[in-house]
Design a protein around this motif. Structure first.
Motif, PDB file in Angstrom:
ATOM      1  N   TYR A 119      44.270  31.762  54.108  1.00  8.47           N
ATOM      2  CA  TYR A 119      43.265  30.932  53.436  1.00  8.47           C
ATOM      3  C   TYR A 119      41.980  31.733  53.201  1.00  8.47           C
ATOM      4  CZ  TYR A 119      46.129  26.788  54.483  1.00  8.47           C
ATOM      5  OH  TYR A 119      47.139  25.851  54.546  1.00  8.47           O
ATOM      6  N   ASP A 155      42.492  33.839  50.178  1.00  8.97           N
ATOM      7  CA  ASP A 155      42.498  33.006  48.979  1.00  8.97           C
ATOM      8  C   ASP A 155      41.055  32.668  48.561  1.00  8.97           C
ATOM      9  OD1 ASP A 155      43.785  31.614  46.968  1.00  8.97           O
ATOM     10  OD2 ASP A 155      44.579  30.036  48.253  1.00  8.97           O
ATOM     11  N   PHE A 156      40.256  32.245  49.508  1.00  6.00           N
ATOM     12  CA  PHE A 156      38.873  31.884  49.179  1.00  6.00           C
ATOM     13  C   PHE A 156      38.024  33.112  48.866  1.00  6.00           C
ATOM     14  CE2 PHE A 156      40.017  27.714  50.566  1.00  6.00           C
ATOM     15  CZ  PHE A 156      39.228  26.905  49.770  1.00  6.00           C
ATOM     16  N   ALA A 199      38.665  33.741  45.335  1.00  2.00           N
ATOM     17  CA  ALA A 199      38.131  32.680  44.481  1.00  2.00           C
ATOM     18  C   ALA A 199      36.607  32.757  44.381  1.00  2.00           C
ATOM     19  CB  ALA A 199      38.544  31.312  45.034  1.00  2.00           C
ATOM     20  N   VAL A 248      42.173  28.089  44.133  1.00  2.00           N
ATOM     21  CA  VAL A 248      42.918  28.555  45.303  1.00  2.00           C
ATOM     22  C   VAL A 248      44.332  27.969  45.233  1.00  2.00           C
ATOM     23  CG1 VAL A 248      40.946  28.902  46.836  1.00  2.00           C
ATOM     24  CG2 VAL A 248      41.985  26.632  46.670  1.00  2.00           C
TER      25      VAL A 248
END
Ligand SMILES: [Zn+2]
Ligand SMILES: [Zn+2]
Length: 387
Positions: free
Chosen positions: A233, A236-237, A240, A351
């Motif tokens: 995660y 992913d962030f 992003a 995401v």
């Protein structure tokens, strides 16, 4: 560190009810609250709760049905629940937590009942539920420190045997002491399955990167993975939110493959000096060697975050840190702070949280699937708005 994300202001989009809310006592009995009646389990005095019994063993047990006893409360029904990476350490017998206790602290839920003073959610709404209790109106909640709400100095928690028995977020029904402070409706179009972990792990991805990348746009990011989902995660962030190069290090084939799908560079095992230095490092390895790498591979005055939990003391290279300059943070996440930003990122498809999941299962399969897979999501259909 949360100064950029203060929840101050009645018009804030975060959904926290800043303007109203004289505290009326989360746990005191409030007479006369005209709670809306539940749409399910009429007359039943008990519900089913998923309980961690002992290492490797879960079972469904009955527990008393949660009741609304105050006007700011709600009762919700989890419809998309997932496992925090901590749950897998609990199941493996690698934590100090011993059973039996209700497990699970990540879910999206359907609102079943609300007290008369609840303003921001209605029966039938689909909401994210933070792992922690928080009022939404104290000074700490307004600063964004929702996991450190002043009403709850002992940090009660769904799905862990800390203070009080709040049940777990796989239960049939769950009590929410401050509906306006805690719950946040999912934006239109957000799949509950994609948002199942916003309660905790997904939000850590935002919380460990957003402010640092705001201060250091395009920064290089190093993520040391090791737990089932958090490091992914974070990757992913970080992407992003505009990171430059992102490296993900891990020894798990499954997680390295997901990181590649997310489009970042991967390293098998621990990183070495050939990768250079990084503006932001996130240690999600739960391995003291990973933490040491995260600290020593920083740029001068870089940011290092440690997520996951060390249950023992870990030595720090203090002299090296002194010469280098390190801004280090460790602590529980504040998912109710993060939730509006995280849900917006999911809604805008910035995401890809679904890539991190190891499968979608029925609640009825939880006893086996909760143990057997790395990041399961358990789903059941919402019951629909009450008549
Ligand atoms: Zn957790
Ligand atoms: Zn509070």
């Amino acid at each position: 560190m949360h100064g950029h994300y203060q929840l101050i202001g009645g018009g804030c989009s975060c959904g926290v009810n800043h303007a109203s809310g004289v505290y009326k006592g989360a746990l005191s009995i409030q007479a006369g609250g005209e709670a809306q009646q539940p749409a399910t389990f009429p007359g039943s005095e008990t519900i089913q709760s998923l309980v961690f019994v002992e290492k490797g063993k879960l079972e469904w047990r009955e527990r008393p049905r949660p009741q609304i006893v105050g006007p700011e409360q709600a009762v919700v029904r989890p419809i998309a629940s997932s496992t925090c990476d901590l749950d897998h350490l609990i199941l493996a017998g690698r934590t100090p937590f011993s059973g039996p206790f209700a497990i699970c602290h990540e879910c999206v839920a359907e609102v079943m009942e609300i007290g008369e003073d609840v303003k921001t959610v209605a029966v039938g709404d689909i909401v994210t539920v933070p792992y922690h209790m928080n009022c939404g109106t104290c000074d700490r909640c307004i600063r964004g420190l929702t996991a450190s709400c002043r009403r709850y100095p002992q940090h009660p928690h769904y799905g862990l045997p800390l203070t009080g028995d709040w049940g777990g977020l796989m239960d049939d029904l769950v009590h929410v002491p401050f509906a306006d402070g805690m719950l946040l409706k999912l934006p239109d179009g957000v799949d509950p399955i994609a948002a199942a972990s916003v309660s905790d792990n997904t939000s850590l991805g935002w919380e460990t990167t957003a402010q640092h990348l705001a201060e250091c746009p395009g920064g290089r990011v190093l993520v040391l993975g090791g737990t089932n989902s958090i490091g992914l995660y974070v990757v992913d962030f970080a992407q992003a939110l505009g990171a430059g190069e992102v490296f993900y290090c891990d020894s798990s084939d499954r997680r390295l493959a997901i990181a590649e799908k997310l489009g970042v560079k991967t390293v098998r095992g621990m990183p070495d000096k050939t990768l250079g230095t990084f503006d932001i490092t996130i240690d999600a390895s739960v391995d003291p060697r990973g933490l040491r790498k995260a600290i020593k591979m920083l740029e001068p005055e870089g940011f290092c975050e440690s997520v996951g939990i060390y249950f023992q003391d870990v030595p720090f290279p203090m002299l090296a840190m002194y010469w280098q300059g390190v801004r280090f943070r460790i602590g529980r996440g504040n998912p109710r702070l993060a939730a509006p930003y995280v849900l917006e990122a999911i809604a805008q498809k910035k995401v890809q949280t679904e890539l991190v999941h190891s499968g979608v299962y029925a609640f009825a399969d939880a006893v086996d699937a909760y143990v057997a897979t790395e990041k399961p999501v358990f789903y059941r259909e919402p019951l629909g708005k009450a008549a």
